[in-house]
Motif scaffolding. Structure first.
Motif, PDB file in Angstrom:
ATOM      1  N   LYS A  37     -10.243 -54.280  23.934  1.00 55.13           N
ATOM      2  CA  LYS A  37      -9.923 -52.990  23.328  1.00 55.13           C
ATOM      3  C   LYS A  37     -11.154 -52.451  22.603  1.00 55.13           C
ATOM      4  CE  LYS A  37      -6.740 -50.768  20.174  1.00 55.13           C
ATOM      5  NZ  LYS A  37      -5.690 -50.908  19.195  1.00 55.13           N
ATOM      6  N   GLU A  38     -11.435 -51.150  22.776  1.00 51.38           N
ATOM      7  CA  GLU A  38     -12.566 -50.533  22.087  1.00 51.38           C
ATOM      8  C   GLU A  38     -12.402 -50.668  20.580  1.00 51.38           C
ATOM      9  OE1 GLU A  38     -13.111 -46.550  23.564  1.00 51.38           O
ATOM     10  OE2 GLU A  38     -13.616 -47.286  25.556  1.00 51.38           O
ATOM     11  N   ILE A  39     -13.537 -50.733  19.901  1.00 50.01           N
ATOM     12  CA  ILE A  39     -13.559 -50.964  18.454  1.00 50.01           C
ATOM     13  C   ILE A  39     -13.759 -49.651  17.708  1.00 50.01           C
ATOM     14  CG2 ILE A  39     -14.902 -52.042  16.604  1.00 50.01           C
ATOM     15  CD1 ILE A  39     -15.441 -54.341  18.531  1.00 50.01           C
ATOM     16  N   VAL A  40     -13.084 -49.533  16.595  1.00 47.69           N
ATOM     17  CA  VAL A  40     -13.273 -48.450  15.636  1.00 47.69           C
ATOM     18  C   VAL A  40     -13.852 -49.121  14.397  1.00 47.69           C
ATOM     19  CG1 VAL A  40     -12.081 -46.771  14.188  1.00 47.69           C
ATOM     20  CG2 VAL A  40     -11.342 -47.116  16.554  1.00 47.69           C
ATOM     21  N   ALA A  41     -15.002 -48.614  13.908  1.00 49.58           N
ATOM     22  CA  ALA A  41     -15.654 -49.325  12.811  1.00 49.58           C
ATOM     23  C   ALA A  41     -16.488 -48.393  11.944  1.00 49.58           C
ATOM     24  CB  ALA A  41     -16.543 -50.438  13.371  1.00 49.58           C
ATOM     25  N   THR A  42     -16.788 -48.879  10.756  1.00 45.96           N
ATOM     26  CA  THR A  42     -17.689 -48.190   9.831  1.00 45.96           C
ATOM     27  C   THR A  42     -19.126 -48.621  10.145  1.00 45.96           C
ATOM     28  OG1 THR A  42     -17.626 -49.983   8.224  1.00 45.96           O
ATOM     29  CG2 THR A  42     -15.940 -48.243   7.993  1.00 45.96           C
ATOM     30  N   PRO A  43     -20.105 -47.861   9.666  1.00 43.95           N
ATOM     31  CA  PRO A  43     -21.498 -48.265   9.882  1.00 43.95           C
ATOM     32  C   PRO A  43     -21.814 -49.662   9.346  1.00 43.95           C
ATOM     33  CG  PRO A  43     -21.420 -45.987   9.197  1.00 43.95           C
ATOM     34  CD  PRO A  43     -20.019 -46.532   9.053  1.00 43.95           C
ATOM     35  N   SER A  44     -21.249 -50.016   8.222  1.00 49.54           N
ATOM     36  CA  SER A  44     -21.509 -51.342   7.647  1.00 49.54           C
ATOM     37  C   SER A  44     -20.993 -52.460   8.541  1.00 49.54           C
ATOM     38  CB  SER A  44     -20.872 -51.465   6.258  1.00 49.54           C
ATOM     39  OG  SER A  44     -21.470 -50.557   5.374  1.00 49.54           O
ATOM     40  N   VAL A  45     -19.810 -52.284   9.087  1.00 50.06           N
ATOM     41  CA  VAL A  45     -19.245 -53.293   9.988  1.00 50.06           C
ATOM     42  C   VAL A  45     -20.083 -53.387  11.256  1.00 50.06           C
ATOM     43  CG1 VAL A  45     -17.252 -53.844  11.457  1.00 50.06           C
ATOM     44  CG2 VAL A  45     -16.900 -53.133   9.085  1.00 50.06           C
ATOM     45  N   ILE A  55     -24.375 -56.256  14.710  1.00 55.53           N
ATOM     46  CA  ILE A  55     -25.490 -56.076  15.646  1.00 55.53           C
ATOM     47  C   ILE A  55     -26.836 -56.429  15.020  1.00 55.53           C
ATOM     48  CG2 ILE A  55     -24.229 -54.358  16.996  1.00 55.53           C
ATOM     49  CD1 ILE A  55     -26.095 -52.213  15.763  1.00 55.53           C
ATOM     50  N   ASP A  56     -26.825 -56.957  13.811  1.00 55.75           N
ATOM     51  CA  ASP A  56     -28.033 -57.445  13.137  1.00 55.75           C
ATOM     52  C   ASP A  56     -29.106 -56.389  12.901  1.00 55.75           C
ATOM     53  OD1 ASP A  56     -26.994 -60.029  12.859  1.00 55.75           O
ATOM     54  OD2 ASP A  56     -27.644 -60.577  14.879  1.00 55.75           O
ATOM     55  N   PHE A  57     -28.679 -55.192  12.524  1.00 52.90           N
ATOM     56  CA  PHE A  57     -29.578 -54.158  12.026  1.00 52.90           C
ATOM     57  C   PHE A  57     -29.100 -53.817  10.627  1.00 52.90           C
ATOM     58  CE2 PHE A  57     -30.288 -53.603  16.542  1.00 52.90           C
ATOM     59  CZ  PHE A  57     -31.624 -53.235  16.627  1.00 52.90           C
ATOM     60  N   ASN A  58     -29.990 -53.352   9.754  1.00 56.07           N
ATOM     61  CA  ASN A  58     -29.538 -53.031   8.407  1.00 56.07           C
ATOM     62  C   ASN A  58     -28.674 -51.771   8.431  1.00 56.07           C
ATOM     63  OD1 ASN A  58     -31.006 -50.593   7.431  1.00 56.07           O
ATOM     64  ND2 ASN A  58     -32.826 -51.853   7.735  1.00 56.07           N
ATOM     65  N   SER A  59     -27.779 -51.685   7.478  1.00 56.48           N
ATOM     66  CA  SER A  59     -26.786 -50.607   7.484  1.00 56.48           C
ATOM     67  C   SER A  59     -27.413 -49.227   7.313  1.00 56.48           C
ATOM     68  CB  SER A  59     -25.703 -50.845   6.426  1.00 56.48           C
ATOM     69  OG  SER A  59     -26.259 -50.892   5.145  1.00 56.48           O
ATOM     70  N   GLY A  60     -28.512 -49.116   6.585  1.00 53.96           N
ATOM     71  CA  GLY A  60     -29.180 -47.820   6.437  1.00 53.96           C
ATOM     72  C   GLY A  60     -29.691 -47.298   7.771  1.00 53.96           C
ATOM     73  N   TYR A  61     -30.290 -48.186   8.553  1.00 54.03           N
ATOM     74  CA  TYR A  61     -30.787 -47.784   9.871  1.00 54.03           C
ATOM     75  C   TYR A  61     -29.636 -47.444  10.798  1.00 54.03           C
ATOM     76  CZ  TYR A  61     -33.435 -47.774  14.203  1.00 54.03           C
ATOM     77  OH  TYR A  61     -33.998 -47.403  15.400  1.00 54.03           O
TER      78      TYR A  61
END
Length: 83
Positions: A18-26, A31-37
């Motif tokens: 099932k496709e995911i619905v998520a916030t930038p932080s999640v 995906i191992d990138f910082n949340s600001g980027y």
């Protein structure tokens, strides 16, 4: 388009499930990138129509059909360069 953009879209697509619905932080945590980027890239993906708000007040995003088409190779990246 950057590598992070592909990772964001692939995470939201969650192929085979099932496709995911998520916030930038999640998304960033997965995906191992910082949340600001990730937030910067989400803004670009939103402008390009590759993702959309699932819930704007909660800041939750989901992939669009255009995003799925991009990942499937049915949408040329040059179509997105000016967006």
């Amino acid at each position: 388009m950057t590598n992070a953009d592909d990772y964001i879209l692939e995470f939201l697509l969650n192929e085979g499930n099932k496709e995911i619905v998520a916030t930038p932080s999640v998304i960033a945590e997965n995906i191992d990138f910082n949340s600001g980027y990730v937030r910067q890239r989400i803004s670009k993906l939103l402008d390009a129509g590759l993702i959309e708000y699932h819930s704007e007040p909660q800041g939750m995003y989901q992939i669009t059909q255009k995003g799925r088409d991009y990942l499937a190779g049915d949408l040329d990246v040059t179509d997105l360069e000016d967006e």
